[in-house]
Scaffold this active site. Structure first.
Site, mmCIF file in Angstrom:
data_model
loop_
_atom_site.group_PDB
_atom_site.id
_atom_site.type_symbol
_atom_site.label_atom_id
_atom_site.label_comp_id
_atom_site.label_asym_id
_atom_site.label_seq_id
_atom_site.Cartn_x
_atom_site.Cartn_y
_atom_site.Cartn_z
ATOM 1 N N SER A 354 2.507 -5.285 -16.890
ATOM 2 C CA SER A 354 3.297 -6.402 -15.831
ATOM 3 C C SER A 354 3.576 -7.070 -15.526
ATOM 4 O O SER A 354 4.637 -6.837 -16.002
ATOM 5 C CB SER A 354 1.735 -7.109 -17.094
ATOM 6 O OG SER A 354 1.530 -8.955 -15.894
ATOM 7 N N SER A 714 2.728 -7.048 9.213
ATOM 8 C CA SER A 714 3.113 -7.883 9.228
ATOM 9 C C SER A 714 3.371 -8.398 7.837
ATOM 10 O O SER A 714 2.739 -9.518 7.921
ATOM 11 C CB SER A 714 4.183 -8.706 10.165
ATOM 12 O OG SER A 714 4.092 -7.893 11.449
#
Length: 780
Positions: A354, A714
């Protein structure tokens, strides 16, 4: 597929229980009606391989019967495939005269698909539908060929949750239509990055169709097209070059989310490693003969779950942000997704890894819940959640992604060990429900028909389940057993015995309506480039599972004279089969073990199969191996649950009108926001007049024109779609103005498509756009 992929089914089961038998009968009738025919994909060119064990890993009679069944060829299966003459396989001289390196091609293409009205794939959280976009999703292809151009391999890393079998079969079918036997099952690897923020809906097995809330042909076709386009670009741009390899650790970006499972592995084995996660990043550097950059592939074990299950924006998560940063740096002057340099941050043995490095804590009390069951004293397991290092999930994604980018950049710059030697590939289709696993020279066991355990429904600390299931369950529950038995029937004693100590929640291997719930036929595949071996893993290996497979494959190569091979675990490849734990981890029955669908000996079976592929490559006997039983391709699948409706604009307005303009002035670091009259973004998958939902543009006085400075790919932009009633909707565009923004005059534009349908006429998709009033950005 991490975290609570079955909450939709839990809701489904409860609903059926309440509505009793009448609804059940109606539903089952519907499922039978929607059952489609099955087509098997025939040989797509070249040699396709199965392996034999010594002692043998045998395939049962069921697999043999399946492989000999008379079924239609996939060459005619796809009506959408472009039928062109196969590209001739010819040496590419004089390009390679007196050259001993590789022929290298890289390509990148958009594969985003729907960004609205579709479930996000990964968490399986009911209601976690896409409602906009943070970043585009891309397919990144890398082709490597020997000097004469004939023998080649293809590695494709795709910004999706995982590669589905249906997706791979369709891609291979279309590659055959265009290139003949040049790109085949054995030499093409498709790998998903495992972002949990990409669209679902591209699967054919019932478990995943339910988790996806239906099959979306729009998204499926867009993904296929993007993958093929990236390969086409790489094929067209091939040039002589060199490949270098480098390795190094990445610290501070990962934790093991099931440490109590890891501790079940032998102490002597654990003592050989300094960490309970694999910290090593492997980087391939690709350059042309002038030393100019071409591309990078990085393999690193980390779950792309920095964006949690409250997110509704399509994005590529932390690994995608790493790709974004490196590609933007190398492709200066280009917008995201453009430019010649391609950087893939591919998945590895991430099963128990994780990025939420602050660890699991009870969100209601703040105390640690790092215990064997990941549960809290108050609120139980649903309160136990791990968080990342940032102030929010966006910040955490950037922090983790930037660390990976920075390390990959360093390893790329310092890479000096050249990869040389021939290319090879081996592939097999295997019936994973019927593999004989040799425990030693005299004793054997077998894999099982697929099944999911109780802890599967608990989810993980990265995304908990909706009901009060608990990790580490080795006993069933009479309440849930009764619901399952009434709706789906009882699991057989055989499957229960085979999966012990897993208490079976869903006996998926014994469910076949409307289609099989899980795959039986699975790909195993190895590609080698000189001293590098890429193992294509059809799921999520845990840390120790990956270590064992690497060692076994490396030892097999060494025993046949191929010393010092670097073995890479490439995850989420070709077909998805959930998780693969070690036998010892399986006994603890946390989430990953409950999701190891072929039983406790799954890892041992894969080790046997991959060792035999390695042996075939090392002894040059690949051509002698059979291809194995062929997987199915289902023609009819359950349609998406969310219908398409006609878009409407408010009275007196039209699509693209500005409802709320930006402020007249902003400072860097602030957020410019504009709200437009919107339409459903999923229409844009059907009519791709525009390649972005938004642009931020700066006015250039010298040229008296507007120049695009960023778009919806973006990182600093966010596009939110707000769905109203009766076809009404708004679109909000945010620009998080970066510190690097130049002062000046800006505007924000919105590009969309609306669905229109006149009475008694088919629906049409029309494009529109909207433009905000100008505003100023200042640095003070």
């Amino acid at each position: 597929m991490a975290k609570r992929t079955f909450s939709n089914l839990e809701t489904f089961l409860i609903f059926l229980l309440v509505m009793m038998s009448a609804i059940t009968v109606a539903l089952l009738s519907l499922l039978f009606i929607t059952s489609g025919t099955i087509e098997n994909h025939k040989d797509l060119g070249g040699h396709f391989f199965s392996t034999t064990q010594s002692p043998p890993a045998t395939q049962g009679s069921t697999a043999a019967q399946r492989s000999t069944a008379t079924q239609h060829s996939t060459a005619t299966q796809s009506s959408t495939a472009t039928q062109t003459s196969p590209v001739p396989l010819t040496p590419e001289s004089p390009l390679f005269q007196n050259f001993s390196g590789y022929h290298i091609g890289v390509g990148r293409a958009d594969c985003t698909g729907q960004v609205a009205d579709i479930n996000l794939m990964g968490y399986g959280k009911s209601g976690q539908n896409a409602q906009g976009i943070l970043t585009r999703l891309y397919s990144r292809a890398f082709i490597m060929a020997e000097p004469d151009g004939s023998n080649r391999t293809v590695f494709v890393s795709i910004d999706i949750g995982m590669v589905s079998q249906r997706l791979r079969l369709e891609v291979l079918n279309r590659l055959q239509s265009k290139y003949g036997s040049l790109y085949r099952r054995d030499n093409v690897i498709l790998s998903g990055t495992h972002t949990h923020s990409g669209p679902a809906g591209y699967f054919q097995y019932t478990v995943f169709v339910i988790a996806s809330e239906g099959f979306s042909n729009q998204t499926f076709q867009h993904m296929v097209t993007g993958i093929l386009k990236s390969i086409d670009i790489a094929h067209t741009n091939m040039k002589p070059g060199k490949i270098f390899i480098n390795k190094g650790n990445v610290d501070g970006v990962q934790i093991n989310r099931s440490p109590y499972s890891y501790l079940q592995n032998p102490q002597s084995e654990r003592a050989r490693y300094s960490s309970n996660t694999d910290k090593e990043m492997i980087v391939l550097k690709m350059v042309d003969l002038n030393g100019d950059d071409l591309g990078l592939i990085s393999w690193f074990a980390i779950h792309p779950v920095s964006m949690n299950n409250s997110n509704h924006l399509v994005n590529s998560d932390n690994v995608g942000y790493a790709s974004y940063l490196l590609e933007q740096e190398k492709n200066k002057g280009y917008l995201p997704g453009q430019g010649p340099f391609v950087a893939a941050f591919a998945s590895s043995n991430l099963g128990d890894v994780s990025p939420n490095i602050l660890g699991p804590r009870c969100i209601n009390t703040g105390e640690s819940c790092d215990n064997a069951n990941s549960t809290c004293p108050i609120g139980g397991p649903s309160m136990c959640i791990a968080k990342g290092p940032g102030q929010d999930m966006f910040d955490s994604t950037q922090i983790i992604g930037r660390a990976m980018y920075q390390r990959a950049k360093e390893l790329y710059a310092s890479a000096s060990q050249e990869v040389t030697g021939p290319l090879a590939s081996a592939h097999q289709w295997v019936d994973m429900t019927d593999v004989t696993v040799w425990l030693n020279s005299t004793h054997a066991s077998k894999t099982c028909k697929p099944a999911l355990g109780y802890s599967f429904a608990a989810g993980t600390i990265d995304g908990v389940g909706g009901l009060n299931f608990t990790q580490g369950k080795t006993e069933g529950d009479p309440f849930w057993d009764t619901i399952r038995d009434q709706i789906l029937g009882k699991p057989s004693e055989e499957i229960k015995e085979c999966h012990k100590p897993k208490p079976i929640l869903l006996h998926t291997g014994e469910l076949s309506k409307p289609h099989p719930w899980h795959p039986d036929i699975v790909d195993v595949q190895i590609i080698t480039l000189g001293s590098l071996a890429i193992t294509a893993i059809p799921g999520e290996f845990t840390t120790m599972s990956g270590r064992r497979l690497r060692e076994a494959v490396q030892a097999e190569f060494a025993s046949h004279g191929m010393q010092n091979m670097t073995v890479v675990i490439s995850g989420l490849c070709n077909v998805y089969t959930h998780y693969i734990t070690t036998y010892e981890e399986y006994q603890a029955q946390r989430y990953e073990a409950a999701s190891t669908i072929y039983g406790p000996h799954t890892l041992s079976a894969y080790i046997q199969l991959f060792r035999n592929l390695a042996k075939a490559i090392a002894t040059d006997t690949v051509a002698n191996l059979s291809r194995g039983p062929e997987p199915p391709f289902f023609k009819q699948l359950i349609v998406p649950l969310i219908p398409s409706i006609v878009d409407r604009a408010p009275k007196g307005r039209t699509f693209g009108d500005v409802l709320q303009p930006a402020k007249p002035e902003y400072r860097v670091g602030e957020v410019a926001e504009v709200i437009f009259v919107g339409a459903n973004p999923k229409n844009s998958v059907q009519n791709q007049t525009h390649q972005t939902f938004l642009t931020v543009e700066k006015y250039e006085a010298t040229s008296t024109s507007w120049q695009i400075v960023c778009n919806d790919a973006s990182w600093e932009t966010r596009f939110y779609w707000h769905k109203g009633l009766l076809g009404l909707s708004n679109a909000t565009v945010e620009w998080h103005i970066p510190d690097t923004a130049q002062p000046g005059i800006y505007r924000i534009r919105y590009f969309g498509h609306n669905r229109k349908q006149d009475i008694l006429k088919p629906a049409v998709i029309l494009s529109f756009e909207g433009t905000s009033p100008a505003f100023e950005v200042v640095t003070i």
